[in-house]
Scaffold this motif. Structure first.
Motif, short mmCIF file in Angstrom:
data_model
loop_
_atom_site.label_atom_id
_atom_site.label_comp_id
_atom_site.label_asym_id
_atom_site.label_seq_id
_atom_site.Cartn_x
_atom_site.Cartn_y
_atom_site.Cartn_z
N SER A 41 -1.00 -21.99 -10.07
CA SER A 41 -1.21 -20.97 -10.91
C SER A 41 -1.97 -19.93 -10.70
CB SER A 41 -1.54 -21.74 -12.84
OG SER A 41 -2.07 -20.95 -13.92
N ALA A 42 -1.64 -19.01 -12.00
CA ALA A 42 -2.46 -17.41 -11.69
C ALA A 42 -2.39 -16.63 -12.61
CB ALA A 42 -2.03 -16.90 -9.68
N THR A 43 -3.31 -16.00 -12.81
CA THR A 43 -3.63 -15.40 -13.87
C THR A 43 -4.11 -13.67 -14.08
OG1 THR A 43 -6.58 -15.84 -14.67
CG2 THR A 43 -4.23 -17.30 -15.99
N TRP A 44 -3.54 -13.07 -14.00
CA TRP A 44 -2.81 -11.52 -13.58
C TRP A 44 -3.96 -10.43 -14.79
CZ3 TRP A 44 -1.25 -9.59 -9.33
CH2 TRP A 44 -0.69 -10.91 -7.96
N THR A 45 -4.68 -10.00 -14.26
CA THR A 45 -5.22 -8.45 -14.90
C THR A 45 -5.28 -7.19 -14.55
OG1 THR A 45 -7.46 -8.98 -13.49
CG2 THR A 45 -7.04 -10.43 -15.23
N ASP A 46 -5.48 -6.21 -15.44
CA ASP A 46 -5.66 -4.78 -14.77
C ASP A 46 -3.77 -4.79 -13.49
OD1 ASP A 46 -8.20 -4.05 -15.79
OD2 ASP A 46 -8.66 -4.35 -13.72
N LEU A 47 -2.97 -5.37 -14.08
CA LEU A 47 -1.92 -5.18 -13.63
C LEU A 47 -1.24 -3.79 -14.36
CD1 LEU A 47 0.34 -8.46 -14.14
CD2 LEU A 47 -0.10 -7.05 -12.29
N SER A 48 -0.49 -2.92 -12.76
CA SER A 48 -0.21 -1.34 -12.90
C SER A 48 1.05 -1.35 -11.76
CB SER A 48 -1.95 -0.65 -13.29
OG SER A 48 -2.05 -0.94 -11.40
N LYS A 49 1.64 -0.50 -13.16
CA LYS A 49 2.76 0.55 -11.55
C LYS A 49 3.03 2.12 -11.95
CE LYS A 49 6.90 -1.06 -12.39
NZ LYS A 49 8.13 -2.58 -12.91
N GLY A 50 3.35 1.98 -11.21
CA GLY A 50 2.71 4.41 -10.47
C GLY A 50 4.26 4.94 -9.57
N TRP A 51 4.58 5.39 -9.15
CA TRP A 51 4.94 6.13 -8.79
C TRP A 51 4.46 6.42 -7.61
CZ3 TRP A 51 10.42 5.37 -7.87
CH2 TRP A 51 10.98 5.56 -9.13
N VAL A 52 4.29 6.17 -6.16
CA VAL A 52 3.99 6.81 -4.53
C VAL A 52 4.62 7.58 -4.34
CG1 VAL A 52 2.71 6.56 -3.13
CG2 VAL A 52 2.34 4.96 -5.25
N VAL A 53 4.30 8.42 -3.61
CA VAL A 53 6.01 9.27 -3.18
C VAL A 53 5.30 9.26 -1.85
CG1 VAL A 53 6.10 11.80 -2.41
CG2 VAL A 53 5.45 11.38 -4.99
N THR A 54 6.06 8.66 -0.76
CA THR A 54 5.56 8.28 0.49
C THR A 54 6.46 9.48 1.09
OG1 THR A 54 7.85 7.24 0.56
CG2 THR A 54 5.73 5.67 0.20
N HIS A 55 7.12 9.94 0.94
CA HIS A 55 7.71 11.74 2.17
C HIS A 55 8.56 12.51 1.04
CE1 HIS A 55 9.02 7.74 3.89
NE2 HIS A 55 9.38 8.11 4.85
N ALA A 56 7.74 13.98 1.09
CA ALA A 56 7.97 15.25 1.02
C ALA A 56 7.13 16.19 2.05
CB ALA A 56 6.52 14.94 -0.34
N LYS A 57 8.15 17.15 1.73
CA LYS A 57 8.24 18.77 1.91
C LYS A 57 8.39 19.82 1.24
CE LYS A 57 9.41 20.92 6.28
NZ LYS A 57 10.23 20.86 7.60
N GLN A 58 7.68 20.92 1.14
CA GLN A 58 7.55 21.98 0.94
C GLN A 58 8.88 22.88 0.70
OE1 GLN A 58 4.67 25.65 -1.10
NE2 GLN A 58 4.83 24.15 -1.72
#
Length: 196
Positions: A41-58
């Motif tokens: 069994s596991a308990t979880w804290t500070d679970l978060s989700k957010g976008w990470v840009v892996t490839h980009a070019k202006q």
């Protein structure tokens, strides 16, 4: 003689009765079952989700270059699926990611997987001239866990371990114009903030 035999029989009966009484007393003192033996069994804290840009070019799109065009987004960052052990008992990365998966929406990438580390081609309809960022990104999930395992008798928990895990479950690509105002929490917002 017969009186002695009766006395011996009475004493033997008393001894036998004493043995029978001792059995239930020992059973009553046993620890109660609190979990299924071997269950993790596991308990979880500070679970978060957010976008990470892996490839980009202006890039700059001139008036004569609008329409559906394919551009190359340069590799910027890797997102991996795995875990780090902080202290205590060690749990496999696969089990930890599976446990975290049950606490976030969407199916997470399996332990050991990572995002592409070469440039990517992005096809997009550039309907207006201007400065854009072409991008590819993933929605990363991360959090801290405390894991434990039920002992072989089912009477308590042991092998407590702590650590951090990370994975991702959504991939998106496209382009954002640098004069746009994307909504907070979107991949376009992350791409504009990092590369415009």
């Amino acid at each position: 003689m017969s009186i002695k035999l009766v006395s011996v029989a009475a004493a033997t009966g008393l001894a036998a009765a004493s043995i029978v009484v001792l059995g239930p007393v020992a059973t009553a003192g046993a620890a109660p079952t609190v979990c299924e033996p071997g269950y993790k069994s596991a308990t979880w804290t500070d679970l978060s989700k957010g976008w990470v840009v892996t490839h980009a070019k202006q890039i700059n799109i001139p008036a004569s270059g609008t329409g559906t065009v394919t551009k190359t987004a340069t590799y910027r960052r890797t997102v991996t699926s795995g875990r780090e052990v902080t202290a205590g008992g060690s749990y496999s990365a696969s089990w930890v990611i599976s446990s975290m998966d049950a606490h976030v929406s969407g199916t997470l990438s399996k332990a050991g997987e990572k995002t592409k580390e070469t440039s990517e081609s992005i096809t997009y309809n550039f309907n207006k001239p201007g400065t854009y960022v072409v991008f590819s990104g993933v929605k990363k999930a991360s959090g801290y866990y405390k894991a434990k395992t039920c002992n072989s008798r089912g009477t308590g928990w042991g092998k407590v371990g702590y650590g951090k895990a990370h994975s991702w479950n959504i991939q998106a690509e496209g382009a954002v114009k640098c004069t746009e105002k994307p909504k907070k929490g979107t991949v376009k917002r992350a791409a504009k903030k990092g590369y415009c």
